[in-house]
Scaffold this motif. Structure first.
Motif, PDB file in Angstrom:
ATOM      1  N   THR A 181       0.830  -1.212   0.000  1.00  0.00           N
ATOM      2  CA  THR A 181       0.000   0.000   0.000  1.00  0.00           C
ATOM      3  C   THR A 181       0.863   1.261   0.000  1.00  0.00           C
ATOM      4  OG1 THR A 181      -0.109  -0.062   2.420  1.00  0.00           O
ATOM      5  CG2 THR A 181      -1.912  -1.113   1.228  1.00  0.00           C
ATOM      6  N   ASN A 182       2.184   1.102  -0.089  1.00  0.00           N
ATOM      7  CA  ASN A 182       3.079   2.264  -0.046  1.00  0.00           C
ATOM      8  C   ASN A 182       2.675   3.203   1.082  1.00  0.00           C
ATOM      9  OD1 ASN A 182       5.090   4.122  -0.799  1.00  0.00           O
ATOM     10  ND2 ASN A 182       3.722   5.194  -2.196  1.00  0.00           N
ATOM     11  N   ALA A 183       2.687   2.655   2.305  1.00  0.00           N
ATOM     12  CA  ALA A 183       2.153   3.384   3.457  1.00  0.00           C
ATOM     13  C   ALA A 183       2.844   4.730   3.653  1.00  0.00           C
ATOM     14  CB  ALA A 183       2.300   2.517   4.713  1.00  0.00           C
ATOM     15  N   GLY A 184       2.085   5.655   4.202  1.00  0.00           N
ATOM     16  CA  GLY A 184       2.600   6.996   4.465  1.00  0.00           C
ATOM     17  C   GLY A 184       2.767   7.199   5.962  1.00  0.00           C
ATOM     18  N   GLY A 185       1.876   7.974   6.562  1.00  0.00           N
ATOM     19  CA  GLY A 185       1.931   8.206   8.003  1.00  0.00           C
ATOM     20  C   GLY A 185       2.511   9.560   8.340  1.00  0.00           C
ATOM     21  N   ASN A 230       7.551   8.123   1.707  1.00  0.00           N
ATOM     22  CA  ASN A 230       6.635   6.997   1.907  1.00  0.00           C
ATOM     23  C   ASN A 230       7.427   5.697   1.984  1.00  0.00           C
ATOM     24  OD1 ASN A 230       4.930   9.184   0.829  1.00  0.00           O
ATOM     25  ND2 ASN A 230       3.357   7.619   0.791  1.00  0.00           N
ATOM     26  N   ALA A 282      -4.479  14.543  -1.209  1.00  0.00           N
ATOM     27  CA  ALA A 282      -3.279  15.361  -1.051  1.00  0.00           C
ATOM     28  C   ALA A 282      -3.256  16.405  -2.159  1.00  0.00           C
ATOM     29  CB  ALA A 282      -2.017  14.505  -1.143  1.00  0.00           C
ATOM     30  N   ASN A 308      -1.317  16.419   2.730  1.00  0.00           N
ATOM     31  CA  ASN A 308      -2.268  15.291   2.834  1.00  0.00           C
ATOM     32  C   ASN A 308      -3.234  15.529   3.996  1.00  0.00           C
ATOM     33  OD1 ASN A 308      -1.752  11.791   3.858  1.00  0.00           O
ATOM     34  ND2 ASN A 308      -3.544  12.746   2.951  1.00  0.00           N
ATOM     35  N   PHE A 367      -6.545  11.931  -5.260  1.00  0.00           N
ATOM     36  CA  PHE A 367      -7.732  11.506  -4.511  1.00  0.00           C
ATOM     37  C   PHE A 367      -7.435  10.323  -3.597  1.00  0.00           C
ATOM     38  CE2 PHE A 367      -7.743   9.703  -8.769  1.00  0.00           C
ATOM     39  CZ  PHE A 367      -7.727   8.352  -8.488  1.00  0.00           C
ATOM     40  N   SER A 368      -6.198   9.793  -3.695  1.00  0.00           N
ATOM     41  CA  SER A 368      -5.791   8.765  -2.751  1.00  0.00           C
ATOM     42  C   SER A 368      -4.342   9.021  -2.383  1.00  0.00           C
ATOM     43  CB  SER A 368      -5.942   7.365  -3.335  1.00  0.00           C
ATOM     44  OG  SER A 368      -5.456   6.423  -2.387  1.00  0.00           O
ATOM     45  N   ALA A 369      -4.148   9.706  -1.279  1.00  0.00           N
ATOM     46  CA  ALA A 369      -2.787  10.112  -0.909  1.00  0.00           C
ATOM     47  C   ALA A 369      -2.018   8.959  -0.314  1.00  0.00           C
ATOM     48  CB  ALA A 369      -2.842  11.264   0.080  1.00  0.00           C
ATOM     49  N   GLU A 370      -2.639   8.262   0.667  1.00  0.00           N
ATOM     50  CA  GLU A 370      -1.859   7.232   1.357  1.00  0.00           C
ATOM     51  C   GLU A 370      -2.629   5.944   1.592  1.00  0.00           C
ATOM     52  OE1 GLU A 370      -0.540   8.831   5.117  1.00  0.00           O
ATOM     53  OE2 GLU A 370      -2.564   9.148   5.862  1.00  0.00           O
ATOM     54  N   HIS A 371      -3.925   5.925   1.425  1.00  0.00           N
ATOM     55  CA  HIS A 371      -4.691   4.712   1.746  1.00  0.00           C
ATOM     56  C   HIS A 371      -4.757   3.714   0.601  1.00  0.00           C
ATOM     57  CE1 HIS A 371      -7.036   7.149   5.022  1.00  0.00           C
ATOM     58  NE2 HIS A 371      -5.771   6.979   5.317  1.00  0.00           N
ATOM     59  N   GLY A 372      -4.575   4.165  -0.614  1.00  0.00           N
ATOM     60  CA  GLY A 372      -4.674   3.274  -1.760  1.00  0.00           C
ATOM     61  C   GLY A 372      -6.076   3.267  -2.358  1.00  0.00           C
ATOM     62  N   ILE A 373      -6.322   2.274  -3.200  1.00  0.00           N
ATOM     63  CA  ILE A 373      -7.584   2.191  -3.937  1.00  0.00           C
ATOM     64  C   ILE A 373      -8.440   1.020  -3.433  1.00  0.00           C
ATOM     65  CG2 ILE A 373      -8.628   1.876  -6.223  1.00  0.00           C
ATOM     66  CD1 ILE A 373      -7.098   4.541  -5.870  1.00  0.00           C
ATOM     67  N   LYS A 382       2.281  12.796  -2.023  1.00  0.00           N
ATOM     68  CA  LYS A 382       1.738  11.475  -1.673  1.00  0.00           C
ATOM     69  C   LYS A 382       0.660  11.143  -2.679  1.00  0.00           C
ATOM     70  CE  LYS A 382       1.836  10.908   3.337  1.00  0.00           C
ATOM     71  NZ  LYS A 382       1.054  11.204   4.559  1.00  0.00           N
ATOM     72  N   ASN A 406      -1.254   7.494  -3.970  1.00  0.00           N
ATOM     73  CA  ASN A 406      -1.367   6.046  -4.089  1.00  0.00           C
ATOM     74  C   ASN A 406      -2.552   5.660  -4.974  1.00  0.00           C
ATOM     75  OD1 ASN A 406       0.917   5.348  -2.666  1.00  0.00           O
ATOM     76  ND2 ASN A 406      -0.137   5.095  -0.721  1.00  0.00           N
TER      77      ASN A 406
END
Lengths: 470, 470
Positions: A147-151, A159, A348, A384, A422-428, B185, B187
């Protein structure tokens, strides 16, 4: 022999779960937002077993859904109801740290390692693994990479993708692409690993990774700051970054979020009175003990107070206070759930566009859903921001989704219009497929579909995730 | 109308060069190591012109070789003699900095911008663009990205790839993949940009990039250090990195390299006597002026002297001395060329494996080519050592290539056996195709070929580069 029997023979019956009681935990994500029953749950113990299991599933026409800690927020690690028959492939038994080399600032971990375990192993070696987010005590390395996590630390170290030196991947046909090298520079052809990082298991199964470590932090200072506006917050960010201090977190928090904390988390002491519309958490660090981090933070905040970019600020006086500051931020999502239904987003924009983004979002939400209440919190240092739209009291989740579900898309559209994501860190996963369809460049989707067909012509790997149906 | 006439009509005759005198500079690389005559040289002035030119070439069966400053070392930007008829597509007229946003720490540059111009623009905005290497005054952004350039700063800020936020690419069919976003970011599906970064123009033409900037450096301190061995050098690196200081360069230099400088560059003053077998250049920096960088460096070097990791050290006393230190390193390649023919390599190994790599290389070279002389210099902090094998006096380049050409592969094999790369920063172009064929994982090559066929089914883009013929 049925294909599942053959998989049980391959892995041993204890590692091919078929009873509903055994598979139940794997039939839903962590929060229980997504559900789908697998034919079986496979728990291979070696890379060779992963490879053989994937190959046999492919030959038998059974789909494979890779799963780690199942803490993802978009449903990628759960079988899609209505999709093809599928097994869940849990990487939990591939949980060794294969190698750690302090002199090399690197570590090789298998996919099933819990993220926090990697953080701890790095710390024991006098090093630091910087990816950190709320679920790190359950999330696994394979999921973190898929998921190429961010945080909260991406402002400083990027990331998950940015910390990978090498990768070991089982391809959809069961062959192993072994590029598990700890080499920092490699220009020998196309950068294949970046395809699998963030692909949510749709192009293969990540089984291990060589990860970059950084020097241990010796000084960390954290401030809780009241700011009059997002614009002021971003000016403060620019000031602190421009000072040359090492900023390792910069979170923007709307007052309503702290009000929810005050209501639902009475044990948490808020560091500042709730008389400011916005707050910022800023954290500076240094790996060398002689860097005067506290003085640097105090100086920047004094200048910011003078310039009117902030109205009040408090520095954590010790490690316990610092932990207490972060508890507020980390526990917020739980308090938000307790506070009732809300539409949530994960956008983001360019960092400098955050104030305009929030202004436009506030206006659109107020116009279209005046009964809702905007909540905004997020990693402003990366652009983000997680914007939510809370239901008025008494409205059920179903009702609110019906009435305000389109708020999600309204916020996404503003982010994209500002050059954002539209999806910075959570994925699709499955939850954002409709947004991919609506807002992603069709040419990019076409290329992605081509890559999917190239690597997975039989559609074995995690079908129905990431790419919207044709 | 011939296809070239049509291209001249499209771009204007001044930007479709056909006379040999006009095309000559584009028929060779910077050093004159690679030569190949193009049908014509195209110099489009807009992205739309690039797209139209690529589409027309594809339709006419003419290959396209994208070119920037032509400073690459592997021949990627030159037409392959014996390959299909090709035009050179020079990006030089796409040389605008489209946007610079200090608050956002980002800059959008077109492919034809000279790298140094981007460095200067960043500095004018109070920011720093960290990619730096000898050819930066001629190399262009498009080439920097297409070769994923490295250089002396990768230990701190990574390769070119790591500084890209977004990319604009003309695909081989002439369509434009516009992902020129300044978002940190994202994803939303597969990370397509990483395919084009480092692909040496074989998958499309990079026309512009959004690049990440970092805070300007306020303190820089550089030391020239005598060390008894590569192992001592790596222990010193570990000590300085472990101290938490910000190491922005760590170069390892064999004494023979400095002897060549002394012989051919008498105007350069060497900072230390030539009585040590190895030397190190280490540079620390800080973006905040209050970081005591000089004291930090002095303390680490004092400890290292005490521990026997180094035997002598001198810090640059001022900016002029620091520049003089770097002149030695930067001018070395020129002195090496003046010193006579040599086989050269570009390997990387895990940082901690550098001493073993050098020991094995020294042994193999001495055994197999006792008449040659090993020279080693490189970015030890990244594990990227450039090992060469010098011809004895009086031997011509052709002779030496015949006798010792296999030294290249011998060094590459040792690097790969240690988990390293046979092309750390220079790429593949045409000069390393045989190494790709011999040492790259065949499965990785198979996947790369699939991606090439997917994106460029007609084989328009830079044929014969990067991927060995089937």
């Amino acid at each position: 022999m049925s294909p599942i029997d053959a998989l049980a023979e391959l892995l041993g019956p204890r590692h091919c779960l078929r009873d509903a009681a055994d598979t139940a935990p794997y039939a839903a994500d962590w929060r229980g937002s997504y559900r789908g029953a697998p034919l079986a749950v496979l728990r291979p113990g070696t890379v060779a077993e992963v490879a053989a299991a994937v190959a046999r599933c492919g030959a038998a026409g059974i789909a494979v859904v890779p799963a780690g800690g199942r803490t993802g927020l978009c449903g990628a690690a759960v079988v899609s109801p209505g999709g093809p028959a599928a097994v869940v492939l849990s990487l939990e038994r591939l949980n060794r740290i294969r190698d750690i080399d302090a002199r090399d600032f690197s570590l090789v971990a298998e996919a099933g390692c819990v993220v926090q375990r990697v953080q701890e192993a790095a710390a024991e070696a006098g090093r630091f693994f910087p990816i950190a987010w709320g679920a790190q005590g359950s999330a696994q390395i394979g999921g973190m990479l898929s998921t190429n996590a961010g945080g909260i630390r991406t402002i400083r170290w990027g990331n998950a993708r940015d910390l990978v030196l090498g990768l070991e991947v089982v391809l959809p046909d069961g062959r192993v692409l072994n590029d598990l090298r700890r080499v920092r520079k490699d220009n020998s052809g196309y950068a294949l690993r970046h395809l699998f990082l963030g692909a949510e298991g749709t192009l293969g199964v990540i089984t291990a990774a060589a990860l970059r470590l950084v020097p241990a932090l010796k000084r960390v200072e954290t401030a809780f700051v009241a700011v009059p506006s997002p614009d002021a917050a971003l000016t403060l960010l620019s000031r602190v970054m421009g000072s040359g201090a090492e900023v390792i977190a910069f979170e923007l928090v709307q007052r309503i979020c702290l009000e929810m904390v005050a209501e639902h988390g009475p044990h948490l002491r808020l560091p500042l009175p709730l008389d400011s519309p916005w707050y910022v958490m800023v954290e500076l660090a240094a790996a060398h003990p002689d860097v005067p981090v506290r003085a640097m933070l105090e100086a920047s905040l004094a200048e910011a107070l003078e310039a009117g970019e902030c109205t009040d600020a408090v520095l954590a006086g010790n490690e316990a206070q610092r932990t207490a500051f972060w508890r507020i931020r980390e526990d917020y999502p739980e308090f938000a759930r307790m506070a009732g239904p809300a539409i949530s987003t994960d956008t983001a924009v360019p960092v400098s566009a955050v104030p305009e983004f929030l202004a436009r979002v506030e206006q659109v939400l107020a116009e279209r859903w005046p009964e809702g209440r905007m909540v905004a919190i997020g990693h402003a240092g990366d652009g983000n921001i997680h914007v939510g739209l809370r239901a008025p009291p008494g409205v059920t989740r179903e009702d609110w989704m019906t009435r305000a579900g389109a708020a999600d898309m309204a916020v996404n559209e503003i982010a994209v219009a500002l050059g954002g994501s539209f999806s910075a860190e959570h994925g699709i996963g499955v939850s954002k497929l409709h947004v991919m369809q609506a807002l992603k460049d069709p040419l990019a989707i076409e290329v992605m579909r081509g890559i999917k067909r190239l690597l997975d012509p039989r559609g074995v790997m995690n079908p129905g995730k990431v790419l919207p149906a044709n």
